[in-house]
Motif scaffolding. Structure first.
Motif, PDB file in Angstrom:
ATOM      1  N   VAL A   1       0.846  -1.202   0.000  1.00  0.00           N
ATOM      2  CA  VAL A   1       0.000   0.000   0.000  1.00  0.00           C
ATOM      3  C   VAL A   1       0.877   1.247   0.000  1.00  0.00           C
ATOM      4  CG1 VAL A   1      -1.678   1.339   1.368  1.00  0.00           C
ATOM      5  CG2 VAL A   1      -2.030  -1.111   0.998  1.00  0.00           C
ATOM      6  N   GLY A   2       1.995   1.200   0.713  1.00  0.00           N
ATOM      7  CA  GLY A   2       2.942   2.315   0.710  1.00  0.00           C
ATOM      8  C   GLY A   2       3.503   2.581  -0.676  1.00  0.00           C
ATOM      9  N   GLU A   3       3.759   1.518  -1.445  1.00  0.00           N
ATOM     10  CA  GLU A   3       4.254   1.691  -2.802  1.00  0.00           C
ATOM     11  C   GLU A   3       3.196   2.338  -3.692  1.00  0.00           C
ATOM     12  OE1 GLU A   3       5.989  -1.976  -4.222  1.00  0.00           O
ATOM     13  OE2 GLU A   3       7.226  -2.148  -2.428  1.00  0.00           O
ATOM     14  N   VAL A   4       1.939   1.952  -3.505  1.00  0.00           N
ATOM     15  CA  VAL A   4       0.845   2.591  -4.245  1.00  0.00           C
ATOM     16  C   VAL A   4       0.752   4.063  -3.851  1.00  0.00           C
ATOM     17  CG1 VAL A   4      -1.678   2.678  -4.528  1.00  0.00           C
ATOM     18  CG2 VAL A   4      -0.489   0.473  -4.588  1.00  0.00           C
ATOM     19  N   ALA A   5       0.833   4.338  -2.562  1.00  0.00           N
ATOM     20  CA  ALA A   5       0.748   5.716  -2.076  1.00  0.00           C
ATOM     21  C   ALA A   5       1.870   6.576  -2.651  1.00  0.00           C
ATOM     22  CB  ALA A   5       0.793   5.738  -0.547  1.00  0.00           C
ATOM     23  N   ARG A   6       3.051   6.015  -2.734  1.00  0.00           N
ATOM     24  CA  ARG A   6       4.195   6.760  -3.282  1.00  0.00           C
ATOM     25  C   ARG A   6       3.935   7.168  -4.729  1.00  0.00           C
ATOM     26  NH1 ARG A   6       9.885   6.802  -1.975  1.00  0.00           N
ATOM     27  NH2 ARG A   6      11.071   7.430  -3.802  1.00  0.00           N
ATOM     28  N   ILE A   7       3.442   6.231  -5.540  1.00  0.00           N
ATOM     29  CA  ILE A   7       3.147   6.547  -6.938  1.00  0.00           C
ATOM     30  C   ILE A   7       2.055   7.607  -7.032  1.00  0.00           C
ATOM     31  CG2 ILE A   7       2.178   5.632  -9.088  1.00  0.00           C
ATOM     32  CD1 ILE A   7       3.588   2.958  -8.388  1.00  0.00           C
ATOM     33  N   ILE A   8       0.984   7.429  -6.291  1.00  0.00           N
ATOM     34  CA  ILE A   8      -0.138   8.378  -6.338  1.00  0.00           C
ATOM     35  C   ILE A   8       0.313   9.765  -5.885  1.00  0.00           C
ATOM     36  CG2 ILE A   8      -2.393   8.945  -5.331  1.00  0.00           C
ATOM     37  CD1 ILE A   8      -2.643   6.662  -7.300  1.00  0.00           C
ATOM     38  N   ALA A   9       1.071   9.832  -4.791  1.00  0.00           N
ATOM     39  CA  ALA A   9       1.513  11.125  -4.258  1.00  0.00           C
ATOM     40  C   ALA A   9       2.383  11.875  -5.250  1.00  0.00           C
ATOM     41  CB  ALA A   9       2.269  10.922  -2.944  1.00  0.00           C
TER      42      ALA A   9
ATOM     43  N   LYS B   1       9.417   7.100 -12.143  1.00  0.00           N
ATOM     44  CA  LYS B   1       8.638   7.405 -13.340  1.00  0.00           C
ATOM     45  C   LYS B   1       8.204   6.177 -14.129  1.00  0.00           C
ATOM     46  CE  LYS B   1      10.076  12.125 -13.959  1.00  0.00           C
ATOM     47  NZ  LYS B   1      10.695  13.124 -14.813  1.00  0.00           N
ATOM     48  N   HIS B   2       8.906   5.083 -13.974  1.00  0.00           N
ATOM     49  CA  HIS B   2       8.569   3.883 -14.737  1.00  0.00           C
ATOM     50  C   HIS B   2       7.833   2.846 -13.894  1.00  0.00           C
ATOM     51  CE1 HIS B   2      10.864   5.536 -18.003  1.00  0.00           C
ATOM     52  NE2 HIS B   2      11.889   5.712 -17.193  1.00  0.00           N
ATOM     53  N   LYS B   3       7.499   3.201 -12.672  1.00  0.00           N
ATOM     54  CA  LYS B   3       6.761   2.260 -11.819  1.00  0.00           C
ATOM     55  C   LYS B   3       5.338   2.123 -12.349  1.00  0.00           C
ATOM     56  CE  LYS B   3       9.615   2.627  -7.869  1.00  0.00           C
ATOM     57  NZ  LYS B   3      10.059   1.482  -7.180  1.00  0.00           N
ATOM     58  N   ASP B   4       4.848   0.913 -12.329  1.00  0.00           N
ATOM     59  CA  ASP B   4       3.534   0.588 -12.882  1.00  0.00           C
ATOM     60  C   ASP B   4       2.498   0.562 -11.760  1.00  0.00           C
ATOM     61  OD1 ASP B   4       1.272  -0.639 -13.983  1.00  0.00           O
ATOM     62  OD2 ASP B   4       2.435  -2.109 -15.104  1.00  0.00           O
ATOM     63  N   LEU B   5       1.587   1.532 -11.761  1.00  0.00           N
ATOM     64  CA  LEU B   5       0.556   1.606 -10.724  1.00  0.00           C
ATOM     65  C   LEU B   5      -0.298   0.344 -10.715  1.00  0.00           C
ATOM     66  CD1 LEU B   5      -0.957   3.097  -8.491  1.00  0.00           C
ATOM     67  CD2 LEU B   5      -2.265   4.279 -10.285  1.00  0.00           C
TER      68      LEU B   5
ATOM     69  N   ALA C   1      -2.057  -4.575  -8.085  1.00  0.00           N
ATOM     70  CA  ALA C   1      -2.203  -6.029  -8.136  1.00  0.00           C
ATOM     71  C   ALA C   1      -1.462  -6.697  -6.978  1.00  0.00           C
ATOM     72  CB  ALA C   1      -1.701  -6.560  -9.478  1.00  0.00           C
ATOM     73  N   ASP C   2      -0.315  -6.135  -6.583  1.00  0.00           N
ATOM     74  CA  ASP C   2       0.394  -6.661  -5.406  1.00  0.00           C
ATOM     75  C   ASP C   2      -0.482  -6.556  -4.166  1.00  0.00           C
ATOM     76  OD1 ASP C   2       2.712  -7.317  -6.800  1.00  0.00           O
ATOM     77  OD2 ASP C   2       3.748  -5.460  -6.270  1.00  0.00           O
ATOM     78  N   VAL C   3      -1.178  -5.430  -4.013  1.00  0.00           N
ATOM     79  CA  VAL C   3      -2.080  -5.237  -2.875  1.00  0.00           C
ATOM     80  C   VAL C   3      -3.190  -6.290  -2.905  1.00  0.00           C
ATOM     81  CG1 VAL C   3      -3.791  -3.674  -1.849  1.00  0.00           C
ATOM     82  CG2 VAL C   3      -1.585  -2.770  -2.609  1.00  0.00           C
ATOM     83  N   VAL C   4      -3.803  -6.467  -4.066  1.00  0.00           N
ATOM     84  CA  VAL C   4      -4.888  -7.445  -4.197  1.00  0.00           C
ATOM     85  C   VAL C   4      -4.385  -8.853  -3.869  1.00  0.00           C
ATOM     86  CG1 VAL C   4      -6.476  -8.544  -5.838  1.00  0.00           C
ATOM     87  CG2 VAL C   4      -6.194  -6.056  -5.836  1.00  0.00           C
ATOM     88  N   PHE C   5      -3.199  -9.211  -4.367  1.00  0.00           N
ATOM     89  CA  PHE C   5      -2.650 -10.542  -4.113  1.00  0.00           C
ATOM     90  C   PHE C   5      -2.508 -10.801  -2.611  1.00  0.00           C
ATOM     91  CE2 PHE C   5       0.648 -13.706  -3.531  1.00  0.00           C
ATOM     92  CZ  PHE C   5       0.324 -14.670  -4.474  1.00  0.00           C
ATOM     93  N   VAL C   6      -1.953  -9.838  -1.896  1.00  0.00           N
ATOM     94  CA  VAL C   6      -1.746 -10.035  -0.455  1.00  0.00           C
ATOM     95  C   VAL C   6      -3.089 -10.062   0.279  1.00  0.00           C
ATOM     96  CG1 VAL C   6      -0.625  -9.170   1.635  1.00  0.00           C
ATOM     97  CG2 VAL C   6       0.560  -9.021  -0.549  1.00  0.00           C
ATOM     98  N   VAL C   7      -4.044  -9.243  -0.146  1.00  0.00           N
ATOM     99  CA  VAL C   7      -5.382  -9.276   0.469  1.00  0.00           C
ATOM    100  C   VAL C   7      -6.009 -10.655   0.259  1.00  0.00           C
ATOM    101  CG1 VAL C   7      -7.749  -8.384   0.275  1.00  0.00           C
ATOM    102  CG2 VAL C   7      -5.819  -6.795   0.388  1.00  0.00           C
ATOM    103  N   LEU C   8      -5.854 -11.206  -0.939  1.00  0.00           N
ATOM    104  CA  LEU C   8      -6.385 -12.543  -1.209  1.00  0.00           C
ATOM    105  C   LEU C   8      -5.695 -13.595  -0.348  1.00  0.00           C
ATOM    106  CD1 LEU C   8      -6.692 -12.241  -5.082  1.00  0.00           C
ATOM    107  CD2 LEU C   8      -8.593 -12.340  -3.451  1.00  0.00           C
ATOM    108  N   CYS C   9      -4.402 -13.460  -0.148  1.00  0.00           N
ATOM    109  CA  CYS C   9      -3.683 -14.376   0.751  1.00  0.00           C
ATOM    110  C   CYS C   9      -4.245 -14.299   2.164  1.00  0.00           C
ATOM    111  CB  CYS C   9      -2.193 -14.040   0.787  1.00  0.00           C
ATOM    112  SG  CYS C   9      -1.264 -14.523  -0.677  1.00  0.00           S
TER     113      CYS C   9
END
Length: 108
Positions: free
Chosen positions: A35-43, A56-60, A65-73
């Motif tokens: 979630v922190g990685e998502v927040a960094r990109i959004i910010a 600049k090349h990070k894929d939101l 999808a990483d967040v969703v994967f861990v939530v599913l786990c």
């Protein structure tokens, strides 16, 4: 794909490619990290912070999808049927918030 299928896909992946699920506390820490990685990109991309060249090349989508994967786990290892929980939550929000946002002057 529904959430039940996604949960099954993650479980199959863990059984095929992983040794086992990380414990719940480790997965919670990993979720926080993702979630922190998502927040960094959004910010940086949509907020007021400037985006570093290395970001600049990070894929939101990939980070989400990483967040969703861990939530599913976490759902799998704690016995939560996310499809049922999501359907219940959406019904609650629909009933509770049906007119709430339409009447919000801040959104007009």
């Amino acid at each position: 794909m529904n959430l039940q299928n996604a949960q099954q896909q993650v479980d199959d992946w863990i059984k095929t490619h992983g040794v086992r699920y990380f414990n719940e506390l480790t997965n919670m820490a990993q979720l926080t990290e993702e979630v922190g990685e998502v927040a960094r990109i959004i910010a940086r991309r949509y907020g007021e912070q400037s985006e570093k060249e290395s970001d600049k090349h990070k894929d939101l989508g990939e980070e989400l999808a990483d967040v969703v994967f861990v939530v599913l786990c976490l759902a799998n290892q704690t016995g939560v049927d996310l499809q049922t929980a999501f359907d219940k939550k959406l019904a609650l929000k629909t009933k509770r918030d049906h007119n709430r946002h339409h009447n919000n002057e801040k959104l007009k």
